[in-house]
Scaffold this motif. Structure first.
Motif, PDB file in Angstrom:
ATOM      1  N   THR A   1      -8.776 -13.709   4.760  1.00  7.18           N
ATOM      2  CA  THR A   1      -7.734 -12.741   5.075  1.00  7.18           C
ATOM      3  C   THR A   1      -6.369 -13.381   5.297  1.00  7.18           C
ATOM      4  O   THR A   1      -6.277 -14.533   5.726  1.00  7.18           O
ATOM      5  N   ASP A   2      -5.317 -12.622   4.932  1.00 10.06           N
ATOM      6  CA  ASP A   2      -3.912 -12.893   5.242  1.00 10.06           C
ATOM      7  C   ASP A   2      -3.267 -13.898   4.289  1.00 10.06           C
ATOM      8  O   ASP A   2      -3.573 -15.097   4.313  1.00 10.06           O
ATOM      9  N   LYS A   3      -2.368 -13.388   3.449  1.00 10.53           N
ATOM     10  CA  LYS A   3      -1.547 -14.203   2.560  1.00 10.53           C
ATOM     11  C   LYS A   3      -0.104 -14.321   3.063  1.00 10.53           C
ATOM     12  O   LYS A   3       0.766 -14.778   2.328  1.00 10.53           O
ATOM     13  N   GLY A   4       0.139 -13.906   4.297  1.00  7.31           N
ATOM     14  CA  GLY A   4       1.478 -14.058   4.867  1.00  7.31           C
ATOM     15  C   GLY A   4       2.393 -12.889   4.635  1.00  7.31           C
ATOM     16  O   GLY A   4       3.490 -12.852   5.195  1.00  7.31           O
ATOM     17  N   ASN A   5       1.985 -11.932   3.793  1.00  5.48           N
ATOM     18  CA  ASN A   5       2.757 -10.706   3.594  1.00  5.48           C
ATOM     19  C   ASN A   5       1.815  -9.612   3.129  1.00  5.48           C
ATOM     20  O   ASN A   5       0.716  -9.868   2.627  1.00  5.48           O
ATOM     21  N   GLY A   6       2.204  -8.374   3.334  1.00  7.77           N
ATOM     22  CA  GLY A   6       1.372  -7.256   2.901  1.00  7.77           C
ATOM     23  C   GLY A   6      -0.017  -7.298   3.531  1.00  7.77           C
ATOM     24  O   GLY A   6      -0.208  -7.765   4.656  1.00  7.77           O
ATOM     25  N   THR A   7      -1.000  -6.798   2.748  1.00  5.52           N
ATOM     26  CA  THR A   7      -2.393  -6.756   3.203  1.00  5.52           C
ATOM     27  C   THR A   7      -3.275  -7.500   2.220  1.00  5.52           C
ATOM     28  O   THR A   7      -3.244  -7.209   1.019  1.00  5.52           O
ATOM     29  N   TYR A   8      -4.036  -8.453   2.714  1.00  5.82           N
ATOM     30  CA  TYR A   8      -4.978  -9.187   1.867  1.00  5.82           C
ATOM     31  C   TYR A   8      -6.276  -9.384   2.621  1.00  5.82           C
ATOM     32  O   TYR A   8      -6.321 -10.062   3.659  1.00  5.82           O
ATOM     33  N   ASN A   9      -7.354  -8.779   2.104  1.00  5.02           N
ATOM     34  CA  ASN A   9      -8.687  -8.968   2.641  1.00  5.02           C
ATOM     35  C   ASN A   9      -9.651  -9.129   1.478  1.00  5.02           C
ATOM     36  O   ASN A   9      -9.705  -8.277   0.580  1.00  5.02           O
ATOM     37  N   ALA A  10     -10.418 -10.215   1.477  1.00  5.63           N
ATOM     38  CA  ALA A  10     -11.419 -10.465   0.439  1.00  5.63           C
ATOM     39  C   ALA A  10     -12.760 -10.715   1.107  1.00  5.63           C
ATOM     40  O   ALA A  10     -12.840 -11.382   2.147  1.00  5.63           O
ATOM     41  N   LEU A  11     -13.821 -10.173   0.515  1.00  4.75           N
ATOM     42  CA  LEU A  11     -15.174 -10.356   1.024  1.00  4.75           C
ATOM     43  C   LEU A  11     -16.045 -10.901  -0.100  1.00  4.75           C
ATOM     44  O   LEU A  11     -16.273 -10.231  -1.107  1.00  4.75           O
ATOM     45  N   ASP A  12     -16.502 -12.159   0.054  1.00  6.81           N
ATOM     46  CA  ASP A  12     -17.377 -12.807  -0.920  1.00  6.81           C
ATOM     47  C   ASP A  12     -18.821 -12.659  -0.447  1.00  6.81           C
ATOM     48  O   ASP A  12     -19.162 -13.100   0.660  1.00  6.81           O
ATOM     49  N   LEU A  13     -19.661 -12.068  -1.282  1.00  3.72           N
ATOM     50  CA  LEU A  13     -21.067 -11.852  -0.953  1.00  3.72           C
ATOM     51  C   LEU A  13     -21.935 -12.648  -1.914  1.00  3.72           C
ATOM     52  O   LEU A  13     -21.754 -12.573  -3.129  1.00  3.72           O
ATOM     53  N   LYS A  14     -22.864 -13.417  -1.360  1.00  5.58           N
ATOM     54  CA  LYS A  14     -23.793 -14.203  -2.170  1.00  5.58           C
ATOM     55  C   LYS A  14     -25.217 -13.899  -1.738  1.00  5.58           C
ATOM     56  O   LYS A  14     -25.540 -13.970  -0.545  1.00  5.58           O
ATOM     57  N   GLU A  15     -26.061 -13.575  -2.713  1.00  5.68           N
ATOM     58  CA  GLU A  15     -27.489 -13.425  -2.454  1.00  5.68           C
ATOM     59  C   GLU A  15     -28.186 -14.609  -3.109  1.00  5.68           C
ATOM     60  O   GLU A  15     -28.138 -14.768  -4.334  1.00  5.68           O
ATOM     61  N   GLU A  16     -28.813 -15.452  -2.294  1.00  8.29           N
ATOM     62  CA  GLU A  16     -29.388 -16.700  -2.782  1.00  8.29           C
ATOM     63  C   GLU A  16     -30.900 -16.704  -2.568  1.00  8.29           C
ATOM     64  O   GLU A  16     -31.391 -16.394  -1.476  1.00  8.29           O
ATOM     65  N   LEU A  17     -31.639 -17.069  -3.606  1.00  7.41           N
ATOM     66  CA  LEU A  17     -33.085 -17.235  -3.517  1.00  7.41           C
ATOM     67  C   LEU A  17     -33.402 -18.693  -3.825  1.00  7.41           C
ATOM     68  O   LEU A  17     -33.168 -19.166  -4.935  1.00  7.41           O
TER      69      LEU A  17
END
Length: 301
Positions: free
Chosen positions: A62-78
């Motif tokens: 989160t947060d690039k210093g301006n505006g709105t930035y939210n990223a969610l990385d999801l990993k399913e590992e077997l």
């Protein structure tokens, strides 16, 4: 960028699948194996022969210093222990992005990160890990790790394209005080071939990363510690051209039972370069974010 291109996998379907898979594997979990004490740094241990493990990763950036930035990385590992020294794994990767008027500005005064909202299928990767030395039987634990992968969404912008990568890692682990204190150090090289967006020229990129952590068992089943991560980016695989770097450090907490474990790491960016005076005086916010938080849950069966 069209919304239907990015969100080829509906958000509700992704979430429902993750919940169902996690619930099923939780119900059948029964075996004990070695767990990860850190969110970003790997230990040198591998799964015992014949043991399976499911891991769910969730990383919020989160947060690039301006505006709105939210990223969610999801990993399913077997993961699967092929032998007592060698394990392999398959990852399914998803990415959620919620952005508005954020990121660097191009020559035309436009934000380079498009406004977007939702979750999409990002790609797949595989893991091969071989333990050469054990931290319990040898003076130091040593393992080597290789992860080839494919991505269709750019990690920073969410733009649709193509990326092939190979990540190679050397892993060191040293235990102290009858294994009550655990230290790890990882050296990683990530080689990328990418084209974002799809009609742009091909680009080559090298990422070098150094991560490490110290964890102390302060109560039965509980570890607390600190983790640090340094990453540098080199366009065209040119070690003489360091385009960006950043250093992160923060706390890690770990809990484990015989059948499952969970690890939470909080990594704020401490310093980076080059900086953008309009967004930060000491952070690198084009390639990195102000804060990363990673939760990993592992279930054995």
């Amino acid at each position: 960028m069209k919304q239907d291109e990015r969100h080829a996998v509906p958000t509700r379907l992704v979430i429902s699948t993750l919940i169902a898979a996690s619930g099923l594997l939780w119900a059948i979990a029964s075996a004990q194996a070695d767990e990860s004490l850190f969110g970003y740094s790997y230990g040198s241990e591998v799964l015992p022969k014949g043991i399976w493990e499911f891991e769910q990763w969730a990383t919020w950036r989160t947060d690039k210093g301006n505006g709105t930035y939210n990223a969610l990385d999801l990993k399913e590992e077997l993961e699967y222990g092929v032998t007592d020294r060698f394990q392999t794994a398959l990852y399914l990767n998803f990415q959620g992005m919620w952005t508005h008027d954020t990121g660097p500005v191009d020559d035309q005064g436009q934000f380079e990160i498009p406004n977007q909202s939702g979750v999409g299928f990002q790609g797949v990767s595989m893991e091969f890990k071989y333990a050469l030395l054990s931290p319990y039987k040898d003076p130091v634990g040593l393992a080597f790790y290789l992860e080839p992968g494919y991505s269709r969404l750019n990690k920073i912008t969410g733009v649709v394209g193509t990326e092939y990568e190979v990540e190679a890692k050397a892993i060191l682990q040293k235990n102290f005080l009858d294994d009550q204190l655990v230290t790890v150090l990882n050296l990683t090289g990530e080689f990328e071939w990418e084209r974002f967006p799809s009609d742009s020229p091909n680009e080559l990129e090298l990422k070098l990363e150094l991560t490490g952590g110290v964890a102390y068992r302060f109560a039965p089943n509980w570890y607390a510690g600190l983790e640090a991560r340094y990453q540098a980016i080199y366009p065209n695989m040119n070690l003489g051209n360091n385009a960006a770097w950043a250093f992160f450090a923060g706390p890690a907490i770990h809990y484990a039972t015989k059948s499952w474990w969970a690890t939470l790491t909080v990594l704020p960016q401490i310093v980076g370069n080059p900086t953008d005076p309009g967004r930060s005086s000491h952070l690198q916010l084009d390639e990195f974010e102000t804060l990363e938080v990673r939760l990993k849950v592992g279930i054995y069966f």
